[in-house]
Design a protein around this motif. Structure first.
Motif, mmCIF file in Angstrom:
data_model
loop_
_atom_site.group_PDB
_atom_site.id
_atom_site.type_symbol
_atom_site.label_atom_id
_atom_site.label_comp_id
_atom_site.label_asym_id
_atom_site.label_seq_id
_atom_site.Cartn_x
_atom_site.Cartn_y
_atom_site.Cartn_z
ATOM 1 N N ASP A 89 8.144 -22.105 -0.134
ATOM 2 C CA ASP A 89 8.985 -21.482 -1.154
ATOM 3 C C ASP A 89 8.220 -20.385 -1.886
ATOM 4 O OD1 ASP A 89 7.295 -23.454 -2.126
ATOM 5 O OD2 ASP A 89 8.559 -23.884 -3.872
ATOM 6 N N ALA A 90 6.907 -20.614 -2.119
ATOM 7 C CA ALA A 90 6.075 -19.585 -2.739
ATOM 8 C C ALA A 90 5.939 -18.379 -1.816
ATOM 9 C CB ALA A 90 4.702 -20.155 -3.076
ATOM 10 N N ALA A 91 5.777 -18.641 -0.516
ATOM 11 C CA ALA A 91 5.693 -17.533 0.442
ATOM 12 C C ALA A 91 6.982 -16.722 0.444
ATOM 13 C CB ALA A 91 5.401 -18.074 1.841
ATOM 14 N N ALA A 92 8.129 -17.395 0.365
ATOM 15 C CA ALA A 92 9.405 -16.684 0.337
ATOM 16 C C ALA A 92 9.529 -15.831 -0.920
ATOM 17 C CB ALA A 92 10.552 -17.685 0.422
ATOM 18 N N ALA A 93 9.098 -16.363 -2.062
ATOM 19 C CA ALA A 93 9.162 -15.602 -3.309
ATOM 20 C C ALA A 93 8.279 -14.356 -3.231
ATOM 21 C CB ALA A 93 8.735 -16.484 -4.475
ATOM 22 N N ILE A 94 7.098 -14.501 -2.631
ATOM 23 C CA ILE A 94 6.199 -13.352 -2.498
ATOM 24 C C ILE A 94 6.780 -12.321 -1.547
ATOM 25 C CG2 ILE A 94 3.906 -12.649 -1.724
ATOM 26 C CD1 ILE A 94 2.890 -15.384 -2.646
ATOM 27 N N PHE A 95 7.394 -12.788 -0.454
ATOM 28 C CA PHE A 95 8.050 -11.865 0.467
ATOM 29 C C PHE A 95 9.141 -11.074 -0.249
ATOM 30 C CE2 PHE A 95 6.595 -14.462 4.244
ATOM 31 C CZ PHE A 95 5.886 -13.421 4.822
ATOM 32 N N LEU A 96 9.930 -11.749 -1.059
ATOM 33 C CA LEU A 96 10.993 -11.071 -1.797
ATOM 34 C C LEU A 96 10.425 -10.030 -2.757
ATOM 35 C CD1 LEU A 96 13.379 -14.073 -2.616
ATOM 36 C CD2 LEU A 96 13.792 -12.201 -1.011
ATOM 37 N N LEU A 97 9.365 -10.394 -3.455
ATOM 38 C CA LEU A 97 8.735 -9.451 -4.381
ATOM 39 C C LEU A 97 8.206 -8.230 -3.637
ATOM 40 C CD1 LEU A 97 6.675 -11.510 -6.993
ATOM 41 C CD2 LEU A 97 8.397 -9.774 -7.467
ATOM 42 N N LEU A 98 7.511 -8.477 -2.558
ATOM 43 C CA LEU A 98 6.910 -7.376 -1.811
ATOM 44 C C LEU A 98 7.985 -6.480 -1.201
ATOM 45 C CD1 LEU A 98 4.264 -6.136 -0.856
ATOM 46 C CD2 LEU A 98 4.341 -7.640 1.132
ATOM 47 N N PHE A 99 9.000 -7.084 -0.612
ATOM 48 C CA PHE A 99 10.073 -6.304 -0.009
ATOM 49 C C PHE A 99 10.808 -5.481 -1.063
ATOM 50 C CE2 PHE A 99 14.593 -5.972 1.195
ATOM 51 C CZ PHE A 99 14.464 -5.237 2.366
ATOM 52 N N GLY A 100 11.138 -6.106 -2.188
ATOM 53 C CA GLY A 100 11.832 -5.387 -3.250
ATOM 54 C C GLY A 100 11.005 -4.242 -3.808
ATOM 55 N N THR A 101 9.709 -4.448 -3.957
ATOM 56 C CA THR A 101 8.843 -3.403 -4.492
ATOM 57 C C THR A 101 8.756 -2.223 -3.544
ATOM 58 O OG1 THR A 101 7.523 -5.063 -5.649
ATOM 59 C CG2 THR A 101 6.519 -2.901 -5.326
ATOM 60 N N ILE A 102 8.595 -2.502 -2.247
ATOM 61 C CA ILE A 102 8.495 -1.421 -1.270
ATOM 62 C C ILE A 102 9.791 -0.625 -1.220
ATOM 63 C CG2 ILE A 102 8.317 -0.939 1.197
ATOM 64 C CD1 ILE A 102 6.320 -3.231 1.399
ATOM 65 N N VAL A 103 10.933 -1.305 -1.244
ATOM 66 C CA VAL A 103 12.216 -0.605 -1.225
ATOM 67 C C VAL A 103 12.389 0.233 -2.486
ATOM 68 C CG1 VAL A 103 14.716 -0.928 -1.300
ATOM 69 C CG2 VAL A 103 13.336 -2.280 0.281
ATOM 70 N N LEU A 104 12.011 -0.322 -3.647
ATOM 71 C CA LEU A 104 12.152 0.400 -4.909
ATOM 72 C C LEU A 104 11.323 1.675 -4.918
ATOM 73 C CD1 LEU A 104 13.081 0.621 -7.871
ATOM 74 C CD2 LEU A 104 11.126 -0.820 -8.493
ATOM 75 N N PHE A 105 10.053 1.564 -4.585
ATOM 76 C CA PHE A 105 9.195 2.744 -4.617
ATOM 77 C C PHE A 105 9.540 3.716 -3.504
ATOM 78 C CE2 PHE A 105 6.500 0.026 -7.274
ATOM 79 C CZ PHE A 105 6.139 0.934 -8.265
ATOM 80 N N ASP A 106 10.053 3.217 -2.404
ATOM 81 C CA ASP A 106 10.491 4.106 -1.332
ATOM 82 C C ASP A 106 11.649 4.980 -1.809
ATOM 83 O OD1 ASP A 106 10.636 4.862 1.633
ATOM 84 O OD2 ASP A 106 12.663 4.146 1.235
ATOM 85 N N GLN A 107 12.611 4.373 -2.497
ATOM 86 C CA GLN A 107 13.750 5.131 -2.998
ATOM 87 C C GLN A 107 13.343 6.115 -4.087
ATOM 88 O OE1 GLN A 107 16.903 5.056 -1.713
ATOM 89 N NE2 GLN A 107 15.984 3.744 -0.157
ATOM 90 N N LEU A 108 12.491 5.662 -5.007
ATOM 91 C CA LEU A 108 12.062 6.542 -6.096
ATOM 92 C C LEU A 108 11.262 7.728 -5.577
ATOM 93 C CD1 LEU A 108 10.998 3.946 -8.837
ATOM 94 C CD2 LEU A 108 13.057 5.367 -8.792
ATOM 95 N N SER A 109 10.312 7.454 -4.694
ATOM 96 C CA SER A 109 9.484 8.542 -4.175
ATOM 97 C C SER A 109 10.290 9.486 -3.285
ATOM 98 C CB SER A 109 8.291 7.972 -3.407
ATOM 99 O OG SER A 109 8.724 7.201 -2.312
ATOM 100 N N SER A 110 11.276 8.950 -2.571
ATOM 101 C CA SER A 110 12.116 9.812 -1.740
ATOM 102 C C SER A 110 12.914 10.783 -2.608
ATOM 103 C CB SER A 110 13.070 8.969 -0.893
ATOM 104 O OG SER A 110 12.356 8.181 0.029
ATOM 105 N N ARG A 111 13.452 10.289 -3.719
ATOM 106 C CA ARG A 111 14.190 11.161 -4.631
ATOM 107 C C ARG A 111 13.278 12.223 -5.230
ATOM 108 N NH1 ARG A 111 19.164 9.335 -6.447
ATOM 109 N NH2 ARG A 111 18.864 10.457 -8.421
#
Length: 290
Positions: free
Chosen positions: A257-279
């Motif tokens: 469950d901890a691994a899943a939470a970390i995966f979610l955090l990492l995935f969300g962060t990469i998507v967020l910064f990808d969108q911001l930097s692309s803009r």
């Protein structure tokens, strides 16, 4: 070459035959290259499969077993996921800080190298090959190798990861920055030269204003890459979210469950910064909106 003594129709026929011969030769060379590539891929896979602890085809049916176990346990403990996400936020902040600082240091070093290595702009033209080979060396050494050496010297933590990523970033951005600088318009530089400007003044006033949007665009793109790199380096003890993910995965059942939470955090962060930097990159280079 075509014989100039030939008449019009004969000359056209000769040109066509020469052209078809060149096309067939290129196709032959292309087919040979493709065949060599396929042979190397097949032989490389065969060697890797033989040296692997378990055969690839024998273990292929288990490829979804680990993700299934993680998702199953995470779903059973889904009520605890928000608390786990909050728990690992400091590690996420550390990962982002590693990426940000390493990108900043690498971009500054790449900026200096990019102004010392382009043809027609370099302060010391004879040293251009030296600076270019130096950037090649910085890019050639993987971050994980540098991090492992620094961890042996400095111990575990975010500092080795930051230095390792900054070194690789300097080589990568230095090459991209220098290519942008070589394509800059030299009229401003020529005007500054006529007024007696120094090399530093010509770079600061004549080149940097032209290339700044592209430099920032490349730096933002590298920042996205460095977030992933900082998470990966955590697996070798360099701190951050990757270090927490390695511990959760190594613990096995009971910590999925901890691994899943970390995966979610990492995935969300990469998507967020990808969108911001692309803009931001789109606004810098095109003046539009993503």
């Amino acid at each position: 070459m075509t014989d100039m003594t030939l008449t019009g129709p004969e000359r056209v026929g000769t040109i066509q035959s020469d052209y078809m011969a060149q096309v067939q030769r290129r196709r032959l060379y292309g087919g040979m290259v493709l065949l060599i590539f396929v042979v190397l891929m097949v032989s490389g896979f065969t060697v890797a499969d033989e040296r692997n602890a378990g055969g690839f085809w024998e273990g292929l049916h288990n490829i979804g077993a680990y993700p299934a176990d993680v998702l199953s346990e995470a779903w059973q403990k889904r009520a605890e996921l928000p608390a786990l996400v909050v728990k690992y936020l400091p590690a996420l902040v550390e990962t982002v800080n590693i990426a940000a600082v390493s990108t900043l240091l690498g971009a500054l070093a790449g900026l200096v190298l990019s102004l010392l290595s382009p043809r027609g702009l370099a302060r010391w033209p004879r040293l251009i090959p030296v600076f270019r080979r130096f950037m090649d060396i910085l890019r050639a050494i993987p971050e994980i190798v540098i991090a492992l050496v620094l961890i042996f010297v400095l111990g575990g933590g975010p500092v080795p990861a930051m230095i390792a990523i900054a070194i690789h970033t300097a080589g990568a951005l230095g090459k991209m920055f220098s290519e942008v600088a070589e394509n800059a318009d030299l009229k401003a530089v020529e005007g500054l030269t006529s007024t007696g400007a120094t090399w530093a003044q010509k770079m600061w006033l004549g080149i940097l204003p032209q290339v700044a949007p592209n430099y920032l665009s490349y730096a933002l793109l590298r920042f996205e890459i460095n977030i992933r790199a900082s998470a990966i380096l955590g697996f070798v003890g360099a701190g951050g979210l990757g270090y927490e993910l390695r511990n959760a995965m190594a613990w096995g059942p009971g910590r999925f469950d901890a691994a899943a939470a970390i995966f979610l955090l990492l995935f969300g962060t990469i998507v967020l910064f990808d969108q911001l930097s692309s803009r931001m990159r789109n606004r810098l280079t095109e003046g539009g909106h993503a």
